[in-house]
Design a protein around this motif. Structure first.
Motif, PDB file in Angstrom:
ATOM      1  N   ARG A 157      91.882   2.239  42.544  1.00 33.75           N
ATOM      2  CA  ARG A 157      90.934   3.393  43.274  1.00 33.75           C
ATOM      3  C   ARG A 157      89.737   3.782  42.719  1.00 33.75           C
ATOM      4  O   ARG A 157      88.307   3.578  42.626  1.00 33.75           O
ATOM      5  CB  ARG A 157      91.607   5.333  43.610  1.00 33.75           C
ATOM      6  CG  ARG A 157      90.226   5.654  43.991  1.00 33.75           C
ATOM      7  CD  ARG A 157      91.769   6.511  45.112  1.00 33.75           C
ATOM      8  NE  ARG A 157      92.395   6.874  45.787  1.00 33.75           N
ATOM      9  CZ  ARG A 157      93.279   7.489  46.327  1.00 33.75           C
ATOM     10  NH1 ARG A 157      92.912   9.607  46.106  1.00 33.75           N
ATOM     11  NH2 ARG A 157      94.317   7.218  47.414  1.00 33.75           N
ATOM     12  N   SER A 195      78.503   9.991  47.056  1.00 33.38           N
ATOM     13  CA  SER A 195      80.137  10.110  47.385  1.00 33.38           C
ATOM     14  C   SER A 195      79.800   9.094  48.787  1.00 33.38           C
ATOM     15  O   SER A 195      80.658   8.863  49.374  1.00 33.38           O
ATOM     16  CB  SER A 195      80.839  10.931  47.543  1.00 33.38           C
ATOM     17  OG  SER A 195      80.120  12.419  48.267  1.00 33.38           O
ATOM     18  N   SER A 211      82.038   6.207  50.445  1.00 30.66           N
ATOM     19  CA  SER A 211      82.945   6.188  51.045  1.00 30.66           C
ATOM     20  C   SER A 211      82.321   5.205  52.277  1.00 30.66           C
ATOM     21  O   SER A 211      83.607   4.442  53.080  1.00 30.66           O
ATOM     22  CB  SER A 211      82.546   7.621  51.675  1.00 30.66           C
ATOM     23  OG  SER A 211      83.543   8.405  52.533  1.00 30.66           O
ATOM     24  N   LEU A 216      88.429   5.776  52.524  1.00 32.52           N
ATOM     25  CA  LEU A 216      88.264   7.966  52.239  1.00 32.52           C
ATOM     26  C   LEU A 216      87.626   8.525  52.415  1.00 32.52           C
ATOM     27  O   LEU A 216      85.844   8.302  52.962  1.00 32.52           O
ATOM     28  CB  LEU A 216      89.008   7.107  50.124  1.00 32.52           C
ATOM     29  CG  LEU A 216      90.292   6.319  50.108  1.00 32.52           C
ATOM     30  CD1 LEU A 216      90.330   6.476  48.058  1.00 32.52           C
ATOM     31  CD2 LEU A 216      91.092   7.237  50.036  1.00 32.52           C
ATOM     32  N   SER A 217      87.598   9.717  52.344  1.00 26.58           N
ATOM     33  CA  SER A 217      86.350  10.781  52.879  1.00 26.58           C
ATOM     34  C   SER A 217      85.299  10.926  51.557  1.00 26.58           C
ATOM     35  O   SER A 217      86.218  10.447  50.510  1.00 26.58           O
ATOM     36  CB  SER A 217      87.336  12.203  53.173  1.00 26.58           C
ATOM     37  OG  SER A 217      87.346  12.766  52.242  1.00 26.58           O
ATOM     38  N   THR A 242      86.874  13.172  48.570  1.00 28.98           N
ATOM     39  CA  THR A 242      88.099  12.141  48.066  1.00 28.98           C
ATOM     40  C   THR A 242      86.922  11.452  47.144  1.00 28.98           C
ATOM     41  O   THR A 242      87.752  11.526  45.905  1.00 28.98           O
ATOM     42  CB  THR A 242      89.070  11.013  49.122  1.00 28.98           C
ATOM     43  OG1 THR A 242      89.182  12.756  50.125  1.00 28.98           O
ATOM     44  CG2 THR A 242      90.253  11.119  48.218  1.00 28.98           C
ATOM     45  N   ASN A 245      85.952  13.603  44.247  1.00 26.24           N
ATOM     46  CA  ASN A 245      86.789  13.965  43.751  1.00 26.24           C
ATOM     47  C   ASN A 245      87.118  12.850  42.763  1.00 26.24           C
ATOM     48  O   ASN A 245      86.949  12.790  41.131  1.00 26.24           O
ATOM     49  CB  ASN A 245      88.446  14.422  43.605  1.00 26.24           C
ATOM     50  CG  ASN A 245      87.882  15.810  44.987  1.00 26.24           C
ATOM     51  OD1 ASN A 245      87.720  16.490  44.318  1.00 26.24           O
ATOM     52  ND2 ASN A 245      88.884  15.855  45.951  1.00 26.24           N
TER      53      ASN A 245
END
Length: 345
Positions: free
Chosen positions: A7, A28, A32, A39-40, A43, A46
């Motif tokens: 990932r 992000s 995404s 993934l959101s 996430t 992060n």
């Protein structure tokens, strides 16, 4: 060596690839929506934070998006980068350039300047081409040509096809027959030796003739030393791409553009980008940001390789923003090296 999850690798690859193409920090939400990770944004944020903690990504002060660090680029180049290629149009430009010149590449120094210019136009980076160093070249033959009553042109042909010339100063005109005898003697004694070995041993190898024509032999020895000294101190390099750099977003800022132009003018610095190129097999070397020895290069990446002309070797390279298309530049330099080798043969 940093170990990343699949990932994390996918996110880092996406950020680097898209920052290279867009020059804009990557958020992000973009990762995404445009990757297959499903993934959101939260996430992904992060994951990006984890990559930032590992010093692979950074957050510019003016943006919430991320950009790669030197370490991020290095991980990408070593482990994530795809295979680059040059387009049919670029291949056509290169082949057309060499064919149109219709030249013996080794006897025309203009080829190195023109190659640097063409590389600059295609890459939009600062491009550097060095002439081959002749020390390892094998002496083939030498000719003397009278050009004035006190000057003789010494024409030295190296086995690879390279021709070097130097003016030999004399006190009075020397008959053609005498010059022919001297060149025959020198060719017999030195043919097949490297120039490096000749420089170390030529005094002994031509000592027989020195007793017959001491002044003439001394003049020749002085000329040979001058040719070798010019080779060592001349740092014959050709710079291209200075007019094309402005197409890079990093150089829209006048200060940044001025800095890299100053760098291009510092030939002593530029020639040293090839210091780490110890390869005998034309391998590509990549140095990113702080990996460069000279502090003036800390904001740039440098990619270099070499080309072989028989026993002698020259270098080609690009200098540009760290946000360069590494895969494309590697393929471009490899292709240029291959073409020079092919056309020289």
């Amino acid at each position: 060596m940093i170990t990343l999850t699949d990932r994390e690798k996918e996110v880092l690859r996406y950020v680097v690839d898209n920052f290279i193409s867009s020059a804009a920090p990557i958020g992000s939400r973009s990762v995404s929506k445009k990757t297959d990770l499903n993934l959101s944004s939260a996430t992904i944020r992060n994951v990006m934070s984890d990559l930032e903690e590992m010093e692979l990504l950074d957050t510019p002060h003016t943006s919430a998006g991320r950009i790669p660090t030197d370490k991020g680029y290095r991980y990408y180049v070593n482990s994530l980068m795809g295979q680059g290629s040059i387009s049919e149009k670029e291949e056509f430009l290169f082949k057309g350039f060499f064919n149109d010149k219709n030249l013996n590449i080794l006897e025309n120094q203009e080829i190195f300047l023109e190659t640097s210019k063409l590389l600059g136009k295609i890459s939009h980076l600062l491009t550097v081409v060095s002439q081959p160093k002749i020390a390892k070249g094998i002496f083939e033959k030498l000719e003397f040509v009278n050009v004035a009553s006190n000057k003789i042109l010494v024409v030295l042909k190296i086995k690879s096809g390279i021709i070097k010339t130097v003016i030999m100063e004399i006190t009075s005109e020397i008959p053609k027959i005498k010059l022919e005898k001297l060149s025959s003697f020198i060719n017999e004694k030195l043919s097949g030796l490297t120039l490096e070995l000749i420089r170390e041993t030529y005094a002994e190898r031509i000592s027989d003739y020195r007793h017959k024509e001491p002044e003439l032999i001394q003049s020749f020895m002085n000329s040979f030393e001058k040719l070798y000294a010019d080779e060592e101190s001349g740092n014959k390099i050709y710079i291209g791409g200075t007019g094309d750099l402005i197409l890079q977003p990093e150089f829209e800022d006048p200060k940044n553009f001025t800095d890299i132009i100053k760098l291009a003018e510092d030939k002593n610095l530029v020639i040293h980008i090839f210091d780490n190129d110890k390869s005998l097999e034309n391998k590509v070397q990549i140095s990113i940001g702080g990996e460069n020895k000279d502090a003036k290069l800390k904001n740039y990446s440098v990619i270099t390789t070499s080309y072989n002309l028989g026993e002698v070797k020259g270098n080609i390279g690009v200098i540009g923003p760290k946000r360069m298309d590494y895969a494309k530049m590697i393929s471009l330099l490899e292709y240029t090296s291959k073409l020079i080798n092919e056309f020289s043969n």
